[in-house]
Design a protein around this motif. Structure first.
Motif, PDB file in Angstrom:
ATOM      1  N   ASP A  80       0.836  -1.202   0.000  1.00 27.98           N
ATOM      2  CA  ASP A  80       0.000   0.000   0.000  1.00 27.98           C
ATOM      3  C   ASP A  80       0.869   1.249   0.000  1.00 27.98           C
ATOM      4  O   ASP A  80       0.537   2.258  -0.621  1.00 27.98           O
ATOM      5  CB  ASP A  80      -0.921  -0.019   1.225  1.00 27.98           C
ATOM      6  N   ASN A  81       1.995   1.173   0.694  1.00 24.94           N
ATOM      7  CA  ASN A  81       2.949   2.278   0.700  1.00 24.94           C
ATOM      8  C   ASN A  81       3.492   2.528  -0.704  1.00 24.94           C
ATOM      9  O   ASN A  81       3.647   3.671  -1.147  1.00 24.94           O
ATOM     10  CB  ASN A  81       4.104   1.938   1.655  1.00 24.94           C
ATOM     11  N   VAL A  82       3.791   1.444  -1.421  1.00 22.05           N
ATOM     12  CA  VAL A  82       4.278   1.535  -2.798  1.00 22.05           C
ATOM     13  C   VAL A  82       3.259   2.246  -3.681  1.00 22.05           C
ATOM     14  O   VAL A  82       3.611   3.071  -4.537  1.00 22.05           O
ATOM     15  CB  VAL A  82       4.585   0.123  -3.345  1.00 22.05           C
ATOM     16  N   PHE A  83       1.977   1.933  -3.479  1.00 21.92           N
ATOM     17  CA  PHE A  83       0.920   2.565  -4.262  1.00 21.92           C
ATOM     18  C   PHE A  83       0.912   4.080  -4.045  1.00 21.92           C
ATOM     19  O   PHE A  83       0.800   4.859  -4.998  1.00 21.92           O
ATOM     20  CB  PHE A  83      -0.431   1.965  -3.865  1.00 21.92           C
ATOM     21  N   VAL A  84       1.068   4.509  -2.791  1.00 22.18           N
ATOM     22  CA  VAL A  84       1.078   5.944  -2.485  1.00 22.18           C
ATOM     23  C   VAL A  84       2.310   6.609  -3.096  1.00 22.18           C
ATOM     24  O   VAL A  84       2.226   7.714  -3.644  1.00 22.18           O
ATOM     25  CB  VAL A  84       1.036   6.170  -0.968  1.00 22.18           C
ATOM     26  N   TRP A  85       3.460   5.941  -3.034  1.00 18.07           N
ATOM     27  CA  TRP A  85       4.663   6.496  -3.673  1.00 18.07           C
ATOM     28  C   TRP A  85       4.437   6.711  -5.158  1.00 18.07           C
ATOM     29  O   TRP A  85       4.838   7.737  -5.707  1.00 18.07           O
ATOM     30  CB  TRP A  85       5.833   5.543  -3.476  1.00 18.07           C
ATOM     31  N   ALA A  86       3.821   5.734  -5.798  1.00 15.06           N
ATOM     32  CA  ALA A  86       3.575   5.840  -7.237  1.00 15.06           C
ATOM     33  C   ALA A  86       2.708   7.052  -7.549  1.00 15.06           C
ATOM     34  O   ALA A  86       2.938   7.768  -8.532  1.00 15.06           O
ATOM     35  CB  ALA A  86       2.907   4.565  -7.755  1.00 15.06           C
ATOM     36  N   ILE A  87       1.719   7.321  -6.710  1.00 13.75           N
ATOM     37  CA  ILE A  87       0.844   8.475  -6.906  1.00 13.75           C
ATOM     38  C   ILE A  87       1.626   9.776  -6.716  1.00 13.75           C
ATOM     39  O   ILE A  87       1.479  10.734  -7.492  1.00 13.75           O
ATOM     40  CB  ILE A  87      -0.353   8.413  -5.937  1.00 13.75           C
TER      41      ILE A  87
END
Length: 340
Positions: A80-87
């Motif tokens: 989920d952290n990776v998803f936020v970084w991508a955003i």
């Protein structure tokens, strides 16, 4: 679990050595491809699993299982952290070749902050055992909130942190390589890369508030909590470059993560009423994550890699050759001024 002081220093030494190796391997800005990310992911996962085997061998199966349960929880929540970084990277239009430097410093900061949080959490539990029930209630609430907001997305361009940063820190709209600060017209200004780093650090602190109590639910040993966190976090950069373009396929992962948080919260809540073996906890967490990933991939079968789309946080660009020539490195300027 009796852990000698030398074991703590040995672990910190391994972590620092791996960070140095990673920094040297990526000292030149370049686009990290899927193959390179996959190789590094294997390296970090192998390191984390190998350390778990060491724990299992020296301190026994129970502590080994506690480590692996904590490692799996942290690794799962990290997606989920990776998803936020991508955003965040998409919103700031960060060139891919500059992203590793941001994530390297972000992970370094995460290790420091999580070490502080773990020490504080262990001290609270040691002196106020009822804090465990507070952690349990918080995890159940967080899991329910995550389930309800599973279809919502983060909007970096609306972040209060970004508004405060822009209000108090002068910032250029151009990227100057991997520099976070430059001197322009005699004034030190931030590049957009510094704003991105601040958002990445704040994001990780927010995620740590969820993940650290979750690991305390499966083990009360500070050594296991820290090492499970550390070895899971070390592989976050490689995980990002491996999964960033596939994150849209994990449509049910947040549902799985919410169930994991609720499960570990219930386990912690029942600590004095019903003993749930670590083996059972590890099996439940692994099953939930595996099912959510498999169902997600089946539901999105046929979809390929694609960059994530989000609202822009501003009109950011790469500095022109003329702008690069006008910009002066902050620390080099100071050094020369001192010599004079």
């Amino acid at each position: 679990m009796s852990v000698p002081l030398w074991a703590w220093f040995a672990v910190l030494g391994v972590i620092l050595a791996m960070l140095v190796i990673d920094l040297v391997a990526h000292r030149k800005a370049h686009v990290i491809g899927v193959r390179e990310a996959a190789v590094w992911s294997v390296v970090w996962v192998t390191l984390g699993v190998a350390f778990g085997v060491v724990i299992w061998t020296i301190w026994g199966a129970e502590f080994g299982q506690q480590y692996f349960a904590g490692y799996l929880i942290e690794k799962s929540l990290a997606v989920d952290n990776v998803f936020v970084w991508a955003i965040i990277f998409a919103a700031f239009a960060v060139p891919r070749e500059f992203q590793h430097r941001v994530l390297f410093l972000g992970v370094l900061g995460a290790l420091v902050f999580r070490g502080i949080f773990i020490a504080a959490g262990a001290a609270l539990i040691e002196n106020f055992s009822w804090v465990l029930y507070v952690f349990a209630a918080f995890l159940i609430y967080t899991g329910w909130r995550m389930f309800r907001s599973r279809n919502e997305h983060v909007h970096p361009e609306k972040s209060r942190v970004l508004r405060l940063f822009r209000r108090f820190v002068p910032m250029t709209d151009a990227y100057h390589g991997q520099k976070f600060l430059i001197r322009k017209g005699g004034v030190v200004v931030a590049t957009p890369l510094l704003a991105v780093l601040v958002l990445v650090e704040i994001t990780d602190i927010v995620f740590a508030v969820d993940s650290i109590p979750a690991i305390f639910a499966v083990t009360s040993e500070p050594f296991l909590v820290f090492t499970a966190n550390a070895f899971a976090i070390l592989g976050l950069r490689a995980m990002y470059f491996l999964l960033a373009d596939l994150i849209h396929r994990f449509v049910y992962l947040k549902v799985g993560l919410s169930f994991v948080l609720i499960w570990v919260g219930i386990k912690m809540l029942l600590l004095d009423v019903l003993y749930i073996p670590t083996t059972v906890s590890l099996a439940v967490v692994a099953t939930i994550i595996t099912v959510s990933i498999v169902v997600s991939l089946r539901a999105t079968r046929g979809q390929g890699r694609r960059a994530i789309e989000t609202e822009a946080a501003g009109a950011f660009r790469i500095a022109t050759a003329e702008e690069e020539a006008e910009a002066e490195p902050v620390f080099r300027r100071r050094a020369s001024a001192t010599r004079r």
